[in-house]
Each structure stands twice: as structure tokens, then as C-alpha cells.
Design a protein around this motif. Structure first.
Motif, short mmCIF file in Angstrom:
data_model
loop_
_atom_site.label_atom_id
_atom_site.label_comp_id
_atom_site.label_asym_id
_atom_site.label_seq_id
_atom_site.Cartn_x
_atom_site.Cartn_y
_atom_site.Cartn_z
N GLY A 94 30.14 44.38 34.78
CA GLY A 94 31.03 44.91 35.80
C GLY A 94 32.40 44.28 35.86
N MET A 95 32.71 43.39 34.93
CA MET A 95 34.02 42.75 34.94
C MET A 95 35.10 43.70 34.44
N PRO A 96 36.37 43.48 34.83
CA PRO A 96 37.46 44.31 34.29
C PRO A 96 37.64 44.05 32.79
N ASP A 97 38.11 45.06 32.09
CA ASP A 97 38.24 44.95 30.63
C ASP A 97 39.18 43.83 30.21
N TRP A 98 40.21 43.55 31.03
CA TRP A 98 41.19 42.55 30.60
C TRP A 98 40.59 41.14 30.52
N LEU A 99 39.45 40.92 31.18
CA LEU A 99 38.81 39.61 31.11
C LEU A 99 37.89 39.48 29.90
N GLY A 100 37.68 40.57 29.19
CA GLY A 100 36.80 40.54 28.02
C GLY A 100 37.17 39.48 27.00
N VAL A 105 32.42 35.45 44.20
CA VAL A 105 32.78 34.99 42.86
C VAL A 105 31.66 35.31 41.87
N GLN A 106 32.01 35.93 40.77
CA GLN A 106 31.06 36.22 39.70
C GLN A 106 31.34 35.27 38.55
N LEU A 107 30.41 34.38 38.24
CA LEU A 107 30.56 33.48 37.11
C LEU A 107 30.28 34.24 35.83
N PHE A 108 31.20 34.10 34.85
CA PHE A 108 31.01 34.88 33.63
C PHE A 108 31.06 34.03 32.36
N GLY A 109 31.29 32.75 32.47
CA GLY A 109 31.32 31.93 31.27
C GLY A 109 31.45 30.46 31.60
#
Length: 245
Positions: free
Chosen positions: A32-38, A135-139
Motif C-alpha cells: 500500500g505504499m506510494p510508488d515513489w517510495l519503491g 506509521v507503516q514500517l517498510f524497511g
């Protein structure tokens, strides 16, 4: 078993159960994160510690285990990063812009697994007042070392999925809390090399009336580089630091 032993055992069991519940409650996901954070998430997945810094945790295991929250959000000018300025009265890194963060507490859990995740969120809440549920932790980046203070730091990456009000919670610890547009961080006009009287030189950013340097600037610099966001900048442009820095 005496009453005291039974009480102590019950307390240990409760602590272990609470730790297990904590470990299962915190997750790291890119869903669900925005593409720019990929590109940032991909960099976190593949980068190695030596690609981020020459200062790595001592092999002896010494050092104060800590974590920082590298929190990306969406602002009026697009993607942005949350930073804070440390109080000038602190013993370590006084007056410096930094990521929210601090030392791990026992209740944060295992330093080798979810402890740094929980510590990064807890410290960010204590220092800036943000609501960690948004906050969603992603890495998670590899652990790094700050020789001057002896901190072993785990940078935890987050997406500010549901922004909440932030500000300096305790003036004795935090002078101010602010966000910086990623566009300003990648703007070559805002970049320089900070030079300490000791001879150490490293990347710096002149943004939001602040000079971001040291560990924080180094992490930002490497994220920008490995995410493919870096633009050519004049590394000969120097900003001198004094001995108090």
C-alpha cells in the motif's frame, strides 16, 4: 519453590509473554505504499552496511544499542522527511538536526529482531509527539556506528501513512521538529561538504534554516544515492564546523 520465587517466576513469564505479544504485533511491510517510495524500499532490501558508512559496529559487541526513525511523508511540496533539532543542553550531539530516536529499553524487545523497530517508534513518539499507529514500517537498514558517542544505530524506515501533529515534546531534549521536502534535499544548491577541525569530512544539507551533517546527513546521502534520487552536486563546496560540533 518459595513465595518470592513463585512471584519472580510469574513476573518473568509475564514479561516473556508480553515480549512475544509485542514481537507479533509489529510488522514491516511495503503493501500500500506510494510508488515513489519503491526505490527506497528496494535499497533497504539490498544495501550492505559498508555501502552506507565506514563506521561499523565493533566486532566485540560493545556499544549502546539504539534506533532512529527515518520517516517519509507527503507534504504540500511532495515527498518529505521528518527531522528534529536536539536541545543544545544535551551531552551527546547537542544542537544537531537528527532523526527521532534513541537507546533501546528492555521493554522494546530483542535488539536483534523487533527491538529497534519498537524503539524507533517509541522514541519518535516521546520526542515529537507523533502517533505511531499512523506509521507503516517498510524497511530496516544495516546497523551503523557513531564512534564519538558509542551508539550502535539501526535506521528504521517508515511511511507516514496517517500524519499526526508533531512538535517538541520536551524542550530539554528537543529544540524543534520540522519536515524537509525531498526536493530540497536533492537540490544541488543545498548540498555541501561539512569539514570538522579534526579533519573528518562528510556530506551536509543546508535546509530549513539548519545545517544537517554527521550521521544523519550520511544516512540521507546514502538513501538518496541508492534510491537513484541523487543529483550531481559540488563536493568542493565546504562548510566548516567548530570544535563544539
Amino acid at each position: 519453590m518459595t513465595h518470592a520465587q513463585r512471584t519472580r517466576a510469574a513476573g518473568d513469564a509475564a514479561t516473556a509473554q508480553a515480549g512475544a505479544q509485542q514481537d507479533s504485533a509489529i510488522t514491516v511491510t511495503t503493501e500500500g505504499m506510494p510508488d515513489w517510495l519503491g526505490p527506497v524500499a528496494e535499497a533497504a532490501r539490498t544495501v550492505r552496511a559498508r555501502q552506507l558508512s565506514r563506521f561499523l559496529p565493533p566486532k566485540s559487541g560493545e556499544g549502546r544499542q539504539s534506533a532512529v526513525l527515518v520517516l517519509f511523508g507527503e507534504g504540500e511540496r511532495g515527498p518529505e522527511l521528518l527531522l528534529m533539532e536536539r536541545s543544545g543542553s544535551l551531552r551527546s550531539h547537542a544542537g544537531q538536526p537528527s532523526f527521532p530516536g534513541g537507546s533501546l529499553d528492555p521493554e522494546d524487545g530483542d535488539p536483534a529482531t523487533t527491538g529497534p523497530l519498537r524503539a524507533a517508534l517509541r522514541e519518535a513518539e516521546e520526542e515529537t509527539g507523533l502517533d505511531p499507529s499512523g506509521v507503516q514500517l517498510f524497511g530496516v537498514l544495516p546497523r551503523l556506528y557513531i564512534p564519538v558517542s558509542g551508539f550502535v544505530v539501526t535506521p528504521v524506515l517508515g511511511w507516514w501513512r496517517v500524519p499526526s501533529p508533531v512538535g517538541a515534546v520536551d524542550p530539554a531534549e528537543t529544540a524543534r521538529v520540522f519536515t524537509v521536502p525531498v526536493a530540497d534535499l536533492t537540490n544541488p544548491a543545498n548540498r555541501a561538504t561539512a569539514v570538522h577541525p579534526s579533519g573528518h569530512a562528510g556530506p551536509a544539507f543546508l535546509v530549513e534554516s539548519a545545517l544537517v551533517w554527521g550521521f544523519t546527513a550520511g544516512v540521507i546521502d546514502r538513501i538518496m544515492h541508492y534510491a537513484g534520487w541523487e543529483r550531481p552536486w559540488d563536493r568542493a563546496k565546504q562548510v566548516p564546523l567548530d570544535w563544539r560540533a
